[in-house]
Motif scaffolding. Sequence first.
Motif, PDB file in Angstrom:
ATOM      1  N   VAL A   1      32.472  64.375 -40.625  1.00 50.20           N
ATOM      2  CA  VAL A   1      33.142  65.638 -40.940  1.00 50.20           C
ATOM      3  C   VAL A   1      32.467  66.315 -42.130  1.00 50.20           C
ATOM      4  O   VAL A   1      32.241  65.683 -43.171  1.00 50.20           O
ATOM      5  N   TRP A   2      32.188  67.606 -41.969  1.00 45.28           N
ATOM      6  CA  TRP A   2      31.657  68.433 -43.049  1.00 45.28           C
ATOM      7  C   TRP A   2      32.757  69.355 -43.544  1.00 45.28           C
ATOM      8  O   TRP A   2      33.444  70.000 -42.750  1.00 45.28           O
ATOM      9  N   GLN A   3      32.944  69.430 -44.844  1.00 46.20           N
ATOM     10  CA  GLN A   3      33.918  70.353 -45.423  1.00 46.20           C
ATOM     11  C   GLN A   3      33.186  71.552 -46.001  1.00 46.20           C
ATOM     12  O   GLN A   3      32.092  71.438 -46.568  1.00 46.20           O
ATOM     13  N   HIS A   4      33.804  72.697 -45.856  1.00 43.55           N
ATOM     14  CA  HIS A   4      33.225  73.967 -46.299  1.00 43.55           C
ATOM     15  C   HIS A   4      33.697  74.286 -47.712  1.00 43.55           C
ATOM     16  O   HIS A   4      34.860  74.077 -48.047  1.00 43.55           O
ATOM     17  N   LEU A   5      32.788  74.774 -48.542  1.00 39.68           N
ATOM     18  CA  LEU A   5      33.149  75.311 -49.856  1.00 39.68           C
ATOM     19  C   LEU A   5      33.297  76.817 -49.738  1.00 39.68           C
ATOM     20  O   LEU A   5      32.456  77.480 -49.138  1.00 39.68           O
ATOM     21  N   GLY A   6      34.321  77.378 -50.338  1.00 31.79           N
ATOM     22  CA  GLY A   6      34.719  78.747 -50.061  1.00 31.79           C
ATOM     23  C   GLY A   6      33.919  79.825 -50.761  1.00 31.79           C
ATOM     24  O   GLY A   6      34.483  80.559 -51.578  1.00 31.79           O
ATOM     25  N   LEU A   7      32.642  79.928 -50.457  1.00 27.64           N
ATOM     26  CA  LEU A   7      31.874  81.084 -50.904  1.00 27.64           C
ATOM     27  C   LEU A   7      30.785  81.368 -49.891  1.00 27.64           C
ATOM     28  O   LEU A   7      30.408  80.502 -49.096  1.00 27.64           O
TER      29      LEU A   7
ATOM     30  N   VAL B   1      28.224  73.451 -47.540  1.00 24.81           N
ATOM     31  CA  VAL B   1      29.075  72.421 -46.947  1.00 24.81           C
ATOM     32  C   VAL B   1      28.701  71.072 -47.553  1.00 24.81           C
ATOM     33  O   VAL B   1      27.588  70.893 -48.058  1.00 24.81           O
ATOM     34  N   PHE B   2      29.639  70.132 -47.496  1.00 25.36           N
ATOM     35  CA  PHE B   2      29.312  68.771 -47.931  1.00 25.36           C
ATOM     36  C   PHE B   2      29.943  67.773 -46.976  1.00 25.36           C
ATOM     37  O   PHE B   2      30.972  68.034 -46.353  1.00 25.36           O
ATOM     38  N   ARG B   3      29.299  66.629 -46.853  1.00 21.70           N
ATOM     39  CA  ARG B   3      29.744  65.589 -45.930  1.00 21.70           C
ATOM     40  C   ARG B   3      30.849  64.763 -46.578  1.00 21.70           C
ATOM     41  O   ARG B   3      30.736  64.362 -47.744  1.00 21.70           O
ATOM     42  N   LEU B   4      31.903  64.515 -45.831  1.00 17.96           N
ATOM     43  CA  LEU B   4      33.027  63.732 -46.342  1.00 17.96           C
ATOM     44  C   LEU B   4      32.803  62.246 -46.111  1.00 17.96           C
ATOM     45  O   LEU B   4      32.487  61.822 -44.987  1.00 17.96           O
ATOM     46  N   ASP B   5      32.981  61.455 -47.163  1.00 16.41           N
ATOM     47  CA  ASP B   5      33.088  60.022 -46.922  1.00 16.41           C
ATOM     48  C   ASP B   5      34.502  59.753 -46.388  1.00 16.41           C
ATOM     49  O   ASP B   5      35.348  60.636 -46.313  1.00 16.41           O
TER      50      ASP B   5
ATOM     51  N   PHE C   1      33.730  76.873 -37.628  1.00 20.48           N
ATOM     52  CA  PHE C   1      34.564  76.509 -38.776  1.00 20.48           C
ATOM     53  C   PHE C   1      36.014  76.471 -38.307  1.00 20.48           C
ATOM     54  O   PHE C   1      36.413  77.214 -37.407  1.00 20.48           O
ATOM     55  N   SER C   2      36.825  75.626 -38.947  1.00 19.72           N
ATOM     56  CA  SER C   2      38.228  75.569 -38.567  1.00 19.72           C
ATOM     57  C   SER C   2      39.085  75.067 -39.714  1.00 19.72           C
ATOM     58  O   SER C   2      38.638  74.275 -40.549  1.00 19.72           O
ATOM     59  N   LYS C   3      40.325  75.529 -39.735  1.00 21.77           N
ATOM     60  CA  LYS C   3      41.317  74.966 -40.637  1.00 21.77           C
ATOM     61  C   LYS C   3      41.844  73.627 -40.128  1.00 21.77           C
ATOM     62  O   LYS C   3      42.456  72.879 -40.878  1.00 21.77           O
ATOM     63  N   THR C   4      41.608  73.342 -38.853  1.00 20.33           N
ATOM     64  CA  THR C   4      41.844  72.008 -38.331  1.00 20.33           C
ATOM     65  C   THR C   4      40.655  71.138 -38.717  1.00 20.33           C
ATOM     66  O   THR C   4      39.539  71.630 -38.870  1.00 20.33           O
ATOM     67  N   ILE C   5      40.876  69.852 -38.875  1.00 20.74           N
ATOM     68  CA  ILE C   5      39.761  68.949 -39.183  1.00 20.74           C
ATOM     69  C   ILE C   5      38.979  68.689 -37.904  1.00 20.74           C
ATOM     70  O   ILE C   5      39.517  68.129 -36.941  1.00 20.74           O
ATOM     71  N   ILE C   6      37.718  69.161 -37.882  1.00 23.96           N
ATOM     72  CA  ILE C   6      36.853  68.977 -36.723  1.00 23.96           C
ATOM     73  C   ILE C   6      35.581  68.253 -37.155  1.00 23.96           C
ATOM     74  O   ILE C   6      35.148  68.387 -38.302  1.00 23.96           O
TER      75      ILE C   6
END
Length: 269
Positions: free
Chosen positions: A189-195, A130-134, A166-171
Motif C-alpha cells: 500500500v502506498w499512501q499519498h501526501l496531500g500536495l 507517495v510513500f510505502r506503508l510498512d 487514488f482513493s479514500k479507501t485503502i487500496i
Amino acid sequence: MPDLIVIPARHGSTRLPGKPLLPIAGRTLLQRVVAVGRTAAAQAGDCTVMVATDDARIADHARDLGVEVAMTAEALDSGSARAFAAAEGRVGPDGLVINLQGDAPFIPPVVVADLIRTLRNGQADVATPVFRLDWARLDRLRAHKHTAPFSGTTCIRAADGHALWFSKTIIPAIRNEETLRAAGPVSPVWQHLGLYGYRMAALAWFAAAAPGAYEGLEGLEQLRFLESGRTIATVEVAAPSHALSGIDTLADLELAEQTIRRLGDPFPA
C-alpha cells in the motif's frame, strides 16, 4: 516569472471550521505550512510563496506572517481551483504551481522542492508524493479510518511511477495478507501526501473542466486529471516520522500535538 507555491487556506471547512487559525503546539496551522513553503522555495530556487484564501481573518494572519495573499472566491470548489485563481497572471504558461495544502503542516520542505525538480526535469502534467506503508503503519491507517474514514488517501502506481488511481479507501485489497506479512516488513500500500505540483497549462485546464464522476464520489480532485487521461507522476519519498494526513478533525489536531511531544517539533526555524 518564478514558479509559485500556493497555500490554499479556507475558513469554512465543514469538518473543522477555521482550522488554518487553530494552534498546534503553540503555532497556528497556517504558520506551520507557510514555514514549510518558504523553506522549500529556498531549496528549489526561483520560487515564491503565497496564501490563497476567501477569508479576511486568514488573510490578516498571513500578512502578519509576512507572506503575500491572494483573495479568491468563496465558491471555488477545490484547493487546485483556488491555487489557479491565485497563480493566474503571476505564473507564465510554462511555469509551475505547487498546491501546498493548508492543512498539511508536517510535509518536509524537501518533498515540496522535489516536486518542483520532478516537473522541471520531466513531462508529467502533475506531480505528487507517495510513500510505502510498512505493516505497522497500515494497521494504524486502518484503525484511524474507523473514526475518520475520509482522512488519509492511498494510491495505485504503475511500474514507471505514474499514478493509476487514488482513493479514500485503502487500496489495493490484499489477498493472502498473512503470507505477505511473513515475507517482509513492507506492505503493498502506498499512501499519498496531500500536495501537488502542476504545470500551469494543466492547472488552467483543471480550473475550466467539469468535475469528474469519481472525483465527486471520492472527494479527490486529482481524479479529474486521471479521468481525463492526463499524467500524474508520483514521487517516492521516505515514510514520514510525523503524522502527515491532513488536519481534518479535532482528533487529528490532538494526534498532531501528541506526535510533536513524542518526536519533537519539525517546524523549520
